[in-house]
Write an enzyme that holds these catalytic residues in place. Structure first.
Site, PDB file in Angstrom:
ATOM      1  N   LYS A   1      -4.447  32.522 -12.329  1.00 43.73           N
ATOM      2  CA  LYS A   1      -3.740  33.805 -12.253  1.00 43.73           C
ATOM      3  C   LYS A   1      -2.305  33.685 -12.760  1.00 43.73           C
ATOM      4  CE  LYS A   1      -6.615  35.472  -8.485  1.00 43.73           C
ATOM      5  NZ  LYS A   1      -7.494  36.220  -9.336  1.00 43.73           N
ATOM      6  N   CYS A   2      -2.132  32.938 -13.821  1.00 45.01           N
ATOM      7  CA  CYS A   2      -0.818  32.659 -14.407  1.00 45.01           C
ATOM      8  C   CYS A   2      -0.723  33.342 -15.767  1.00 45.01           C
ATOM      9  CB  CYS A   2      -0.673  31.134 -14.546  1.00 45.01           C
ATOM     10  SG  CYS A   2       0.835  30.560 -15.353  1.00 45.01           S
ATOM     11  N   GLY A   3       0.468  33.687 -16.166  1.00 44.21           N
ATOM     12  CA  GLY A   3       0.657  34.230 -17.505  1.00 44.21           C
ATOM     13  C   GLY A   3       0.232  33.260 -18.599  1.00 44.21           C
TER      14      GLY A   3
END
Length: 180
Positions: free
Chosen positions: A35-37
């Site tokens: 769930k990271c850019g």
């Protein structure tokens, strides 16, 4: 065999492992998060693995929830996410901690061997601080998708900032040199 190869690890499916299982290979160790850019780097890491695995490169993914809770899932959920969204075939390991008081011994050894990342860790650090975040200073892992390159002899030969894309020329050149 060097000490880093002897550190006990667990695969994402629960089997005992260590880097010794990949003796003689060039390894790219990456702390990953769903769930990271930077999560789209999974696709580039898989492409890198596909491109160089027959030459001796193995990409190793280590899920970590150290940064803003960006890897909240269980090992099963992470494995399913990687398969479904990015067709990840490279080896994945059980979730661990890459920084802080509960830092896994593998990451303690990696950061000791390569205390500063190549690329632009300071620029990324400034960006994170600009968003009001407290960030790690060297030698700690800065964020998700930091990459450590380990040579066939088991020695850490490079460390790359999280924003270094898997297709970055400097990373590719380092991998090609390690495989030569």
């Amino acid at each position: 065999m060097t000490a880093i190869q002897d550190i006990p690890l667990t695969t994402i499916t629960g089997e005992a492992s260590s880097l010794a299982d990949y003796a003689g290979k060039v390894l790219l160790v990456v702390n990953v998060a769903s769930k990271c850019g930077l999560t789209p780097q999974y696709a580039g890491l898989e492409a890198l693995y596909e491109r160089f695995r027959d030459h001796g490169l193995v990409v190793l993914g280590f899920p970590a929830n150290n940064f803003l809770g960006q890897e909240p899932g269980t090992n099963d959920e992470i494995a399913e996410f990687c398969r479904t969204n990015f067709s990840v075939a490279f080896p994945m390991f059980s979730k661990l901690s890459v920084a802080g008081d509960d830092q896994h011994p593998l990451y303690a050894a990696l950061t000791a061997a390569a205390p500063r990342a190549q690329g632009d860790p300071d620029g990324f650090r400034a960006t994170l601080k600009g968003h009001g975040l407290t960030v790690n200073e060297d030698p700690d892992v800065l964020w998700n998708f930091e990459k450590f390159l380990i040579g066939r002899d088991g020695q850490v030969i490079g460390r790359f900032a999280p924003t270094t894309a898997p297709d970055d020329e400097a990373l590719i050149a380092a991998i090609e040199a390690a495989l030569a």
